[in-house]
Design a protein around this motif. Structure first.
Motif, mmCIF file in Angstrom:
data_model
loop_
_atom_site.group_PDB
_atom_site.id
_atom_site.type_symbol
_atom_site.label_atom_id
_atom_site.label_comp_id
_atom_site.label_asym_id
_atom_site.label_seq_id
_atom_site.Cartn_x
_atom_site.Cartn_y
_atom_site.Cartn_z
ATOM 1 N N GLY A 231 -1.996 -5.401 2.179
ATOM 2 C CA GLY A 231 -1.195 -5.988 3.253
ATOM 3 C C GLY A 231 -1.009 -7.485 3.082
ATOM 4 O O GLY A 231 -0.701 -8.195 4.038
ATOM 5 N N THR A 232 -1.190 -7.987 1.849
ATOM 6 C CA THR A 232 -1.102 -9.433 1.621
ATOM 7 C C THR A 232 0.335 -9.933 1.724
ATOM 8 O O THR A 232 0.627 -10.858 2.483
ATOM 9 C CB THR A 232 -1.659 -9.771 0.216
ATOM 10 O OG1 THR A 232 -3.010 -9.327 0.175
ATOM 11 C CG2 THR A 232 -1.588 -11.254 -0.062
ATOM 12 N N VAL A 233 1.205 -9.340 0.950
ATOM 13 C CA VAL A 233 2.590 -9.844 0.892
ATOM 14 C C VAL A 233 3.434 -9.026 1.861
ATOM 15 O O VAL A 233 3.697 -7.847 1.645
ATOM 16 C CB VAL A 233 3.148 -9.736 -0.541
ATOM 17 C CG1 VAL A 233 4.594 -10.212 -0.580
ATOM 18 C CG2 VAL A 233 2.289 -10.564 -1.491
ATOM 19 N N HIS A 325 0.789 -2.169 -9.970
ATOM 20 C CA HIS A 325 1.443 -1.817 -8.699
ATOM 21 C C HIS A 325 2.217 -2.994 -8.113
ATOM 22 O O HIS A 325 3.369 -2.840 -7.709
ATOM 23 C CB HIS A 325 0.388 -1.311 -7.716
ATOM 24 C CG HIS A 325 0.939 -0.894 -6.396
ATOM 25 N ND1 HIS A 325 1.714 0.231 -6.233
ATOM 26 C CD2 HIS A 325 0.852 -1.460 -5.158
ATOM 27 C CE1 HIS A 325 2.048 0.354 -4.963
ATOM 28 N NE2 HIS A 325 1.560 -0.669 -4.291
ATOM 29 N N ARG A 340 4.800 -3.272 5.949
ATOM 30 C CA ARG A 340 3.861 -2.161 5.758
ATOM 31 C C ARG A 340 2.790 -2.175 6.836
ATOM 32 O O ARG A 340 2.257 -3.227 7.176
ATOM 33 C CB ARG A 340 3.210 -2.272 4.376
ATOM 34 C CG ARG A 340 4.182 -2.061 3.226
ATOM 35 C CD ARG A 340 3.546 -2.379 1.883
ATOM 36 N NE ARG A 340 3.342 -3.804 1.680
ATOM 37 C CZ ARG A 340 2.282 -4.338 1.100
ATOM 38 N NH1 ARG A 340 1.301 -3.581 0.659
ATOM 39 N NH2 ARG A 340 2.193 -5.649 0.958
ATOM 40 N N PHE A 361 0.826 5.888 4.381
ATOM 41 C CA PHE A 361 1.657 4.717 4.109
ATOM 42 C C PHE A 361 2.770 4.690 5.150
ATOM 43 O O PHE A 361 3.544 5.646 5.263
ATOM 44 C CB PHE A 361 2.237 4.808 2.692
ATOM 45 C CG PHE A 361 3.080 3.624 2.346
ATOM 46 C CD1 PHE A 361 2.529 2.507 1.760
ATOM 47 C CD2 PHE A 361 4.434 3.617 2.654
ATOM 48 C CE1 PHE A 361 3.313 1.400 1.472
ATOM 49 C CE2 PHE A 361 5.221 2.510 2.376
ATOM 50 C CZ PHE A 361 4.652 1.404 1.783
HETATM 51 C C1 HEM Z 1 -1.922 5.007 -1.986
HETATM 52 C C2 HEM Z 1 -0.838 4.291 -2.167
HETATM 53 C C3 HEM Z 1 -0.793 2.778 -2.207
HETATM 54 C C4 HEM Z 1 -1.813 1.887 -2.307
HETATM 55 C C5 HEM Z 1 -3.299 2.178 -2.413
HETATM 56 C C6 HEM Z 1 -1.212 0.568 -2.304
HETATM 57 C C7 HEM Z 1 -1.920 -0.625 -2.415
HETATM 58 C C8 HEM Z 1 -1.342 -1.871 -2.511
HETATM 59 C C9 HEM Z 1 -2.064 -3.092 -2.757
HETATM 60 C C10 HEM Z 1 -3.557 -3.204 -2.916
HETATM 61 C C11 HEM Z 1 -1.169 -4.098 -2.799
HETATM 62 C C12 HEM Z 1 -1.443 -5.594 -3.111
HETATM 63 C C13 HEM Z 1 -1.711 -6.422 -1.899
HETATM 64 C C14 HEM Z 1 -0.570 -6.514 -0.937
HETATM 65 O O1 HEM Z 1 0.388 -7.295 -1.094
HETATM 66 O O2 HEM Z 1 -0.629 -5.759 0.043
HETATM 67 C C15 HEM Z 1 0.133 -3.528 -2.567
HETATM 68 C C16 HEM Z 1 1.310 -4.231 -2.541
HETATM 69 C C17 HEM Z 1 2.520 -3.681 -2.241
HETATM 70 N N1 HEM Z 1 2.809 -2.358 -2.107
HETATM 71 FE FE1 HEM Z 1 1.489 -0.820 -2.217
HETATM 72 N N2 HEM Z 1 0.140 0.688 -2.183
HETATM 73 C C18 HEM Z 1 0.440 2.024 -2.119
HETATM 74 C C19 HEM Z 1 1.692 2.593 -2.001
HETATM 75 C C20 HEM Z 1 2.851 1.875 -1.837
HETATM 76 C C21 HEM Z 1 4.151 2.467 -1.595
HETATM 77 C C22 HEM Z 1 4.441 3.962 -1.463
HETATM 78 C C23 HEM Z 1 5.029 1.429 -1.480
HETATM 79 C C24 HEM Z 1 6.516 1.470 -1.200
HETATM 80 C C25 HEM Z 1 7.311 2.375 -1.647
HETATM 81 C C26 HEM Z 1 4.279 0.207 -1.648
HETATM 82 C C27 HEM Z 1 4.815 -1.057 -1.574
HETATM 83 C C28 HEM Z 1 4.125 -2.223 -1.779
HETATM 84 C C29 HEM Z 1 4.738 -3.532 -1.692
HETATM 85 C C30 HEM Z 1 6.193 -3.838 -1.335
HETATM 86 C C31 HEM Z 1 3.736 -4.460 -2.018
HETATM 87 C C32 HEM Z 1 3.894 -5.973 -2.096
HETATM 88 C C33 HEM Z 1 4.396 -6.333 -3.468
HETATM 89 C C34 HEM Z 1 4.617 -7.833 -3.631
HETATM 90 O O3 HEM Z 1 5.726 -8.304 -3.314
HETATM 91 O O4 HEM Z 1 3.690 -8.503 -4.087
HETATM 92 N N3 HEM Z 1 2.968 0.519 -1.871
HETATM 93 N N4 HEM Z 1 0.004 -2.163 -2.402
#
Ligand code: HEM
Length: 415
Positions: A231-233, A325, A340, A361
């Motif tokens: 949930g940082t960005v 990711h 998110r 999610f």
């Molecule tokens: C079990 C599934 C997932 C896990 C464990 C996960 C975990 C994370 C983590 C740890 C981060 C980095 C910290 C942050 O900015 O929050 C991140 C970033 C992000 N995630 Fe996920 N995520 C998952 C699924 C998804 C899905 C399905 C999407 C959208 C389709 C998504 C979209 C994003 C976005 C947009 C970012 C920020 C990217 C940036 O601009 O730096 N995530 N996620």
């Protein structure tokens, strides 16, 4: 954080602005504890009820142009409840259902029992309850509004990583119920499901939880079950990004009857904890592109540092893996941003399994097709996290506008 194209993140705001509220609550709790220590060590089951509301902070106002539960900091406990309209439902069915829910939700969020509540004491402990009502594609059909249904209010395209299970299909209606207390969530869920019968039928419930328990530990990051800071960005929720989140806040006119609504995408994503257990820490960090301890990008020091995508190691390889990711999830175009609000789940494993764990999610955005789908498509194409994560259900909903005084939810849509 300065210079971050996505603006200040929500947790940073919490640490500054909202922290004051959190400290207030904490101090209140400490005060109660201090009083108790001086008194005989007797407590009564009714103490919490008798004490009445612990302050305005524990009651989120229901009435207003927009519903709660979209840009609010997510409360620690949640239930997502999928319901369907009965066969033969009409616009009148939809009106009556939303009339009943409007009254029940107003009472529940105000820590007052709905009229038919047989356990009114459970409703009377304020715990920042929010109930957000959203409708699926079938709602418009039943209400004779298919013609004005927004194009995005439809199932997402099928992605190669999807392995849907039959237990959580797209439904006509979704209740997102969130609170500081699991008792408040369970009670609201039961009242709203029972109250809806026979105007809507329960299909499924998905329960989730997240830290921090904001009142007692403000400022702690949410960590998902892989231990990652999550949930940082995020787009800031101070109004600057309203057009990304709320319908009718940008250039595009809002779809019929949905001005000040939003869209909610929910994806149930199973996390394979058993194979994750066998992955060393460096590989885990490489998969997401951020450190596990601080949540900082692998090229940075603190959580809010911007990732340096051009940085290479001594062998010339990118420090932040091309398939990590965060690198894959980053916006490739300015509109590819979503708010998110995920929750962890950790349900009882089936016989013979050790875990049944994952992430609910949840993302809010004004237009899932323009904002969410391109991100999900990139992640489906390549994302190291896909090794351990599998989407097992998916739904798209329109969050209704808020109910203004004297009005029912969905009043403009169903007029
Ligand atoms: C079990 C599934 C997932 C896990 C464990 C996960 C975990 C994370 C983590 C740890 C981060 C980095 C910290 C942050 O900015 O929050 C991140 C970033 C992000 N995630 Fe996920 N995520 C998952 C699924 C998804 C899905 C399905 C999407 C959208 C389709 C998504 C979209 C994003 C976005 C947009 C970012 C920020 C990217 C940036 O601009 O730096 N995530 N996620």
């Amino acid at each position: 954080m300065d210079g971050n194209p996505n603006g200040p993140n929500r947790r940073a705001l919490l640490r500054t602005g909202l922290l004051a509220g959190g400290v207030g609550i904490g101090a209140g709790v400490a005060g109660v504890a201090a009083t108790r220590r001086d008194e005989p060590a007797i407590t009564h089951a009714s103490d919490g009820v008798m004490a009445g509301p612990v302050g305005d902070a524990a009651v989120l106002p229901f009435r207003g142009p927009r519903q709660r539960g979209v840009t609010d900091e997510p409360q620690p406990f949640a239930a997502f409840v999928g319901l369907d309209l009965p066969k033969g439902a009409t616009r009148e069915t939809c009106r009556r259902l939303l009339h009943v829910w409007t009254d029940d939700i107003e009472r529940l969020m105000g820590a007052r029992a709905p009229l038919t509540d047989l356990e009114p004491e459970l409703a009377s402990v304020p715990s920042r309850l929010s109930v957000t009502v959203a409708v699926g594609p079938g709602f418009h059909d039943a209400a004779g509004l298919s013609r004005v249904r927004p194009a995005w209010l439809a199932p997402l395209p099928r992605f190669s990583i999807d392995r849907f299970e039959p237990d959580w299909p797209q439904t006509d209606l979704l209740l997102q119920i969130r609170a500081d207390s699991p008792v408040a969530v369970a009670h609201a869920q039961r009242r709203l499901v029972v109250g809806a019968e026979p105007l809507a039928e329960l299909r499924w419930v998905q329960r989730g939880f997240r830290e921090p328990l904001t009142a007692s530990r403000p400022g702690l990051p949410f960590r998902n079950q892989f231990g990652q800071v999550d949930g940082t960005v995020q787009p800031a929720t101070d109004g600057a990004n309203d057009s990304l989140i709320w319908l009718g806040a940008g250039q595009e006119p809002a779809p019929h009857g949905l001005e000040n609504g939003s869209s909610l995408v929910i994806r149930r994503i199973a996390m394979d904890m058993e194979s994750w257990d066998r992955v060393d820490r460096l590989s885990r960090e490489n998969a997401v592109g951020r450190r596990l301890d601080s949540g900082a990008p692998l090229t940075g020091r603190v959580e809010t540092d911007l990732p340096d995508l051009g940085a290479t190691d001594e062998l010339g390889f990118p420090v932040i893996d091309a398939a990590s990711h965060v690198r894959r999830a980053m916006p490739a175009a300015p509109q590819e941003r979503i708010l998110r609000a995920p929750y962890s789940f950790d349900d009882a494993p089936e016989p013979g399994r050790r875990t049944n764990t994952g992430l609910l999610f949840v993302a809010f955005q004004a237009d899932p097709v323009r904002q969410f789908v391109p991100i999900q498509a990139r992640l489906a194409e390549a994302d190291l996290m896909n090794i351990w994560t599998t989407p097992v259900a998916s739904g798209v909903y329109a969050v209704l506008p808020g109910a203004q005084p004297g009005e029912d939810l969905g009043a403009v849509l169903l007029a």
